[in-house]
Design a protein around this motif. Structure first.
Motif, mmCIF file in Angstrom:
data_model
loop_
_atom_site.group_PDB
_atom_site.id
_atom_site.type_symbol
_atom_site.label_atom_id
_atom_site.label_comp_id
_atom_site.label_asym_id
_atom_site.label_seq_id
_atom_site.Cartn_x
_atom_site.Cartn_y
_atom_site.Cartn_z
ATOM 1 N N GLY A 375 -11.231 -2.747 -7.614
ATOM 2 C CA GLY A 375 -11.074 -1.380 -8.081
ATOM 3 C C GLY A 375 -10.432 -0.494 -7.025
ATOM 4 O O GLY A 375 -9.535 0.304 -7.322
ATOM 5 N N VAL A 376 -10.888 -0.649 -5.766
ATOM 6 C CA VAL A 376 -10.287 0.108 -4.667
ATOM 7 C C VAL A 376 -8.839 -0.312 -4.455
ATOM 8 O O VAL A 376 -7.950 0.526 -4.228
ATOM 9 C CB VAL A 376 -11.113 -0.080 -3.379
ATOM 10 N N LEU A 377 -8.568 -1.621 -4.526
ATOM 11 C CA LEU A 377 -7.195 -2.109 -4.346
ATOM 12 C C LEU A 377 -6.274 -1.585 -5.445
ATOM 13 O O LEU A 377 -5.132 -1.176 -5.179
ATOM 14 C CB LEU A 377 -7.204 -3.638 -4.327
ATOM 15 N N MET A 378 -6.768 -1.566 -6.673
ATOM 16 C CA MET A 378 -5.981 -1.028 -7.782
ATOM 17 C C MET A 378 -5.721 0.457 -7.583
ATOM 18 O O MET A 378 -4.624 0.957 -7.878
ATOM 19 C CB MET A 378 -6.726 -1.280 -9.100
ATOM 20 N N ALA A 379 -6.726 1.183 -7.080
ATOM 21 C CA ALA A 379 -6.556 2.608 -6.814
ATOM 22 C C ALA A 379 -5.510 2.857 -5.735
ATOM 23 O O ALA A 379 -4.715 3.801 -5.823
ATOM 24 C CB ALA A 379 -7.896 3.224 -6.413
ATOM 25 N N LEU A 380 -5.472 2.008 -4.706
ATOM 26 C CA LEU A 380 -4.465 2.150 -3.649
ATOM 27 C C LEU A 380 -3.065 1.908 -4.195
ATOM 28 O O LEU A 380 -2.107 2.598 -3.823
ATOM 29 C CB LEU A 380 -4.767 1.187 -2.506
ATOM 30 N N LEU A 381 -2.929 0.929 -5.066
ATOM 31 C CA LEU A 381 -1.623 0.681 -5.687
ATOM 32 C C LEU A 381 -1.167 1.897 -6.501
ATOM 33 O O LEU A 381 -0.006 2.309 -6.427
ATOM 34 C CB LEU A 381 -1.691 -0.550 -6.593
ATOM 35 N N ALA A 382 -2.091 2.458 -7.281
ATOM 36 C CA ALA A 382 -1.740 3.624 -8.085
ATOM 37 C C ALA A 382 -1.453 4.844 -7.212
ATOM 38 O O ALA A 382 -0.640 5.701 -7.572
ATOM 39 C CB ALA A 382 -2.873 3.936 -9.061
ATOM 40 N N LEU A 383 -2.107 4.926 -6.059
ATOM 41 C CA LEU A 383 -1.940 6.086 -5.183
ATOM 42 C C LEU A 383 -0.585 6.092 -4.485
ATOM 43 O O LEU A 383 0.075 7.130 -4.383
ATOM 44 C CB LEU A 383 -3.059 6.099 -4.140
ATOM 45 N N LEU A 384 -0.130 4.902 -4.039
ATOM 46 C CA LEU A 384 0.989 4.855 -3.097
ATOM 47 C C LEU A 384 2.271 4.258 -3.649
ATOM 48 O O LEU A 384 3.363 4.699 -3.289
ATOM 49 C CB LEU A 384 0.574 4.088 -1.836
ATOM 50 N N LEU A 385 2.180 3.223 -4.475
ATOM 51 C CA LEU A 385 3.365 2.424 -4.788
ATOM 52 C C LEU A 385 4.142 2.968 -5.975
ATOM 53 O O LEU A 385 3.583 3.614 -6.875
ATOM 54 C CB LEU A 385 2.969 0.971 -5.060
ATOM 55 N N ASP A 386 5.429 2.650 -5.972
ATOM 56 C CA ASP A 386 6.302 2.910 -7.116
ATOM 57 C C ASP A 386 6.161 1.725 -8.062
ATOM 58 O O ASP A 386 6.692 0.638 -7.803
ATOM 59 C CB ASP A 386 7.749 3.073 -6.649
ATOM 60 N N LEU A 387 5.448 1.909 -9.155
ATOM 61 C CA LEU A 387 5.093 0.796 -10.036
ATOM 62 C C LEU A 387 6.132 0.535 -11.112
ATOM 63 O O LEU A 387 6.080 -0.493 -11.782
ATOM 64 C CB LEU A 387 3.744 1.077 -10.701
ATOM 65 N N GLU A 388 7.089 1.423 -11.289
ATOM 66 C CA GLU A 388 8.074 1.226 -12.351
ATOM 67 C C GLU A 388 8.877 -0.048 -12.132
ATOM 68 O O GLU A 388 9.230 -0.738 -13.079
ATOM 69 C CB GLU A 388 9.000 2.434 -12.433
ATOM 70 N N ALA A 389 9.174 -0.364 -10.856
ATOM 71 C CA ALA A 389 9.958 -1.561 -10.558
ATOM 72 C C ALA A 389 9.146 -2.834 -10.741
ATOM 73 O O ALA A 389 9.708 -3.923 -10.837
ATOM 74 C CB ALA A 389 10.499 -1.496 -9.128
ATOM 75 N N LEU A 390 7.806 -2.709 -10.766
ATOM 76 C CA LEU A 390 6.956 -3.893 -10.845
ATOM 77 C C LEU A 390 6.383 -4.126 -12.240
ATOM 78 O O LEU A 390 5.762 -5.153 -12.476
ATOM 79 C CB LEU A 390 5.791 -3.754 -9.849
ATOM 80 N N VAL A 391 6.583 -3.173 -13.147
ATOM 81 C CA VAL A 391 5.958 -3.289 -14.459
ATOM 82 C C VAL A 391 6.455 -4.522 -15.196
ATOM 83 O O VAL A 391 5.688 -5.205 -15.892
ATOM 84 C CB VAL A 391 6.207 -2.007 -15.285
ATOM 85 N N GLN A 392 7.754 -4.852 -15.039
ATOM 86 C CA GLN A 392 8.294 -6.030 -15.732
ATOM 87 C C GLN A 392 7.655 -7.312 -15.227
ATOM 88 O O GLN A 392 7.661 -8.328 -15.916
ATOM 89 C CB GLN A 392 9.816 -6.098 -15.562
ATOM 90 N N PHE A 393 7.080 -7.238 -14.023
ATOM 91 C CA PHE A 393 6.392 -8.404 -13.472
ATOM 92 C C PHE A 393 5.175 -8.780 -14.319
ATOM 93 O O PHE A 393 4.749 -9.940 -14.323
ATOM 94 C CB PHE A 393 5.952 -8.090 -12.035
ATOM 95 N N LEU A 394 4.614 -7.793 -15.027
ATOM 96 C CA LEU A 394 3.464 -8.071 -15.885
ATOM 97 C C LEU A 394 3.815 -9.088 -16.956
ATOM 98 O O LEU A 394 3.013 -9.956 -17.291
ATOM 99 C CB LEU A 394 2.991 -6.777 -16.559
ATOM 100 N N SER A 395 5.013 -8.992 -17.485
ATOM 101 C CA SER A 395 5.400 -9.825 -18.618
ATOM 102 C C SER A 395 5.419 -11.294 -18.250
ATOM 103 O O SER A 395 4.909 -12.136 -18.994
ATOM 104 C CB SER A 395 6.772 -9.386 -19.135
ATOM 105 N N ILE A 396 5.981 -11.625 -17.111
ATOM 106 C CA ILE A 396 6.159 -13.033 -16.777
ATOM 107 C C ILE A 396 4.817 -13.710 -16.508
ATOM 108 O O ILE A 396 4.597 -14.864 -16.888
ATOM 109 C CB ILE A 396 7.125 -13.180 -15.568
ATOM 110 N N GLY A 397 3.874 -12.978 -15.892
ATOM 111 C CA GLY A 397 2.556 -13.561 -15.662
ATOM 112 C C GLY A 397 1.811 -13.795 -16.963
ATOM 113 O O GLY A 397 1.178 -14.841 -17.153
ATOM 114 N N THR A 398 1.896 -12.831 -17.886
ATOM 115 C CA THR A 398 1.228 -12.973 -19.178
ATOM 116 C C THR A 398 1.824 -14.111 -19.988
ATOM 117 O O THR A 398 1.093 -14.941 -20.551
ATOM 118 C CB THR A 398 1.342 -11.661 -19.965
ATOM 119 N N LEU A 399 3.142 -14.173 -20.059
ATOM 120 C CA LEU A 399 3.800 -15.213 -20.858
ATOM 121 C C LEU A 399 3.561 -16.591 -20.271
ATOM 122 O O LEU A 399 3.410 -17.570 -21.018
ATOM 123 C CB LEU A 399 5.299 -14.921 -20.936
#
Length: 635
Positions: A375-399
């Motif tokens: 939960g803390v690690l997820m909060a740090l990602l949301a606090l600091l990182l630009d997630l738009e470039a990584l969102v497509q990464f979700l698809s490949i792991g799920t598929l």
């Protein structure tokens, strides 16, 4: 002493360690977690995982840029495609009622290293997915208050121009994740109650949108004057389907929660079917009323629903839509924070991940360390990182997880059933008949094997025609056919997705390659269908195996091939990091190392009544090498 090249025997042992399987303990219901979730709880968890910000953003984007009013067909086709993967999860969740989801399903059928890599990818998928939803939640709430939070933060901190970092730290997103983690750590009942509350509000808002939307509907918005029902044609509908498919990602939270279900064998398949049906109905009906209220080409992709009501003179409805979207995103956050620690818990309990994450709080009976750390690690990602470039990464792991689970279904159906555990004090109702004579063993085993073919063997009715397949050991032809099926699916997917342009082939070469890959795919399916499967069980089973999981494999591969090269590069780097963790820690601390013990153990044969008229003879080996058990087995 000089190091020499590894011998063939040592390489074979090493490969065996990589591909060792976790024993399939189907009948065991014992767990350190609390079984407190009903079918309703699991259904709402699944709905919460699927119906999130996509309902309020994705519908407008796909309608305006890809499919027009035919977006409802895109959602319908995507729901059917998702059903193929959901059926695979439903069978495994009912048959193996343990936490772990795709990781566990791969472990019991494909092998240890593949299971670790699937769990490693799912871990990152939940981390990035939860952080991305938290930032969307923050942005939506901040927009209601005219971006005051963002303006205040930028005035105090400034605007960052650093690669991979966000433009400003999102304290609101980090805060909601920390608060949600605290609630989830209080136990499964608390998480379920929160999810019930937010899901109920979200469903009421969706119902309000549908009713008011149909009242304000203008059928002429689907007429030829506005471009027609499908202005982008069939290709637009299929392009919309590929995007809409990801709207149904989230039902795997039900399989991940099966160890906390009261009756997982019945509740898990039913909850997956109900949640997928509810989510599909919501997406289809909302997209229909959206395109009926206003012309599809004038939609605002960022806030399509709220803008549609505003343009029809119902600006007050925009506040209700905003409240529904925030509640929907809350359910997605809870779903991510609920599932992620349980996947990590399953990996740690098997020894493949650090043991601290296998600790369960004695009072709340949840993996509290995993919840708080991630939960803390997820909060740090949301606090600091630009997630738009990584969102497509979700698809490949799920598929990739969907693909492995579908392949695991095929492997499991053709595997020989695991022997039942030895009768003892814990199972007083089990009636067993012991045969101590060696000649009795031989006669009984021969009689049963002659009457009932083993799973993985060629069907008796086909042996006169396919005798060359019958000469192979059970499972060999199935393993080769499955490998060829996956390879031909990759080739067929490349031909379908890329066409002839990247390959610089003439039209006849493209057609030949398409026919060749299609014929090989169908032949491998026929070879699999020619072999004996396990006998039907009293738990849910997918119909039309191997066709159903094979179609799921082909669909997932096609969708993965549509992702960008940069996504594949990031995926490869993450896999390499995972392999370092596995070979540095997991392979040495795996619980399967403790199961492997030298020496021979005595075997006791026990006859168990089966569903057929014959009795089934199974060898029963002691679960451990304790002296008392050894003495008992030598009686």
């Amino acid at each position: 002493m000089a190091w020499g090249l590894p011998t063939a025997a040592s390489l074979a042992r090493f490969c065996q360690r990589l591909n060792r399987l976790k024993p399939l303990e189907e009948s065991s219901m014992e767990t350190s977690l609390r079984r407190c979730l009903s079918t309703l709880d699991l259904t709402l968890l699944g709905v919460g995982g699927m119906v999130g910000s996509g309902l309020y953003v994705l519908t407008g984007t796909v309608a305006k840029d890809m499919a027009g009013p035919a977006v409802l067909l895109s959602f319908g086709v995507a729901a059917v495609a998702s059903l193929l993967a959901a059926l695979c999860y439903a069978e495994f969740g009912a048959r193996v009622p343990r936490t772990g989801s795709a990781y566990l399903f791969t472990y019991v059928s494909m092998g240890e290293v593949w299971a670790f890599l699937i769990g490693w990818n799912v871990l990152l998928e939940y981390l990035i997915g939860g952080a991305a939803v938290a930032r969307a939640w923050s942005g939506y709430l901040d927009a209601i208050f005219s971006h005051r939070v963002r303006n205040l933060t930028e005035s105090q901190v400034g605007v960052w121009q650093v690669p991979f970092l966000a433009q400003y730290p999102d304290f609101l997103a980090a805060g909601i994740l920390l608060v949600a983690s605290a609630f989830v750590s209080c136990g499964a009942r608390v998480s379920s109650w929160l999810n019930h509350t937010f899901s109920a509000i979200s469903l009421v808002v969706i119902l309000f949108i549908i009713i008011l939307g149909f009242i304000l509907a203008r059928p002429r918005n689907w007429s030829a004057e506005e471009g027609g029902f499908a202005p982008f044609g069939f290709s637009g509908i299929m392009a919309g389907t590929a995007t809409c498919f990801y709207a149904f990602v989230g039902f795997d939270v039900i399989a991940a929660s099966s160890e906390e279900a009261q009756n997982p064998r019945r509740a898990v398949p039913m909850a997956i079917a109900l949640s997928l049906g509810l989510a599909a109905s919501a997406y289809i009906l909302v997209s229909a009323v959206l395109t009926l209220m206003v012309p599809w080409h004038s939609l605002d992709p960022d806030s399509a629903l709220a803008d549609a009501f505003y343009r029809r003179g119902y600006s007050w409805a925009g506040f209700i839509v905003a409240a529904g979207s925030i509640c929907a995103m809350n359910t997605v956050l809870l779903s991510n924070l609920f599932s992620l620690p349980r996947i990590v818990y399953a990996m740690a309990a098997d020894g493949l991940f650090f043991q601290v994450f296998a600790r369960v709080h004695p009072r709340t009976q949840v993996p509290v360390v995993g919840i708080l750390v991630f939960g803390v690690l997820m909060a740090l990602l949301a606090l600091l990182l630009d997630l738009e470039a990584l969102v497509q990464f979700l698809s490949i792991g799920t598929l990739l997880a969907y693909t492995f689970v579908a392949a695991s279904i095929i492997v499991l159906r053709f595997q020989k059933s695991s022997p039942p555990s030895s009768p003892g004090p814990g199972s007083p109702d089990l009636t067993a008949k012991k045969y101590d004579s060696f000649s009795d063993h031989i006669q009984l085993v021969s009689a049963v094997q002659a009457s009932i073919p083993e799973p993985g063997q060629l069907r008796p009715s086909l042996r006169p025609y396919l005798g060359f397949l019958g000469e192979l050991s059970p499972g060999t032809a199935v393993a080769w056919a499955l490998g060829i099926l996956v390879a031909s699916a990759i080739l067929l997917g490349c031909v379908l997705v890329f066409g002839d342009s990247p390959l610089y082939l003439p039209q006849w070469g493209y057609t030949l390659l398409l026919l060749l890959s299609g014929v090989v795919f169908l032949l491998s399916l026929l070879v699999l269908g020619a072999h004996q499967q396990q006998h039907p069980r009293d738990t849910f089973q997918i119909p039309l195996v191997p066709l159903t999981p094979a179609l799921s494999i082909l669909l997932n591969i096609c969708l993965m091939l549509k992702l960008s090269y940069l996504t594949w590069l990031r995926f490869a780097i993450w896999l390499l990091i995972g392999l370092v963790v596995y070979f540095g820690y997991g392979i040495r601390h795996s619980k399967e190392n403790q199961r492997e013990s030298p020496g021979l153990t005595a075997t006791r044969y026990v006859v168990f009544p089966s569903s057929s008229l014959e009795e089934t003879v199974q060898p029963v080996q002691p679960a451990s090498q304790a002296p008392a058990q050894g003495a008992d087995s030598m009686e």
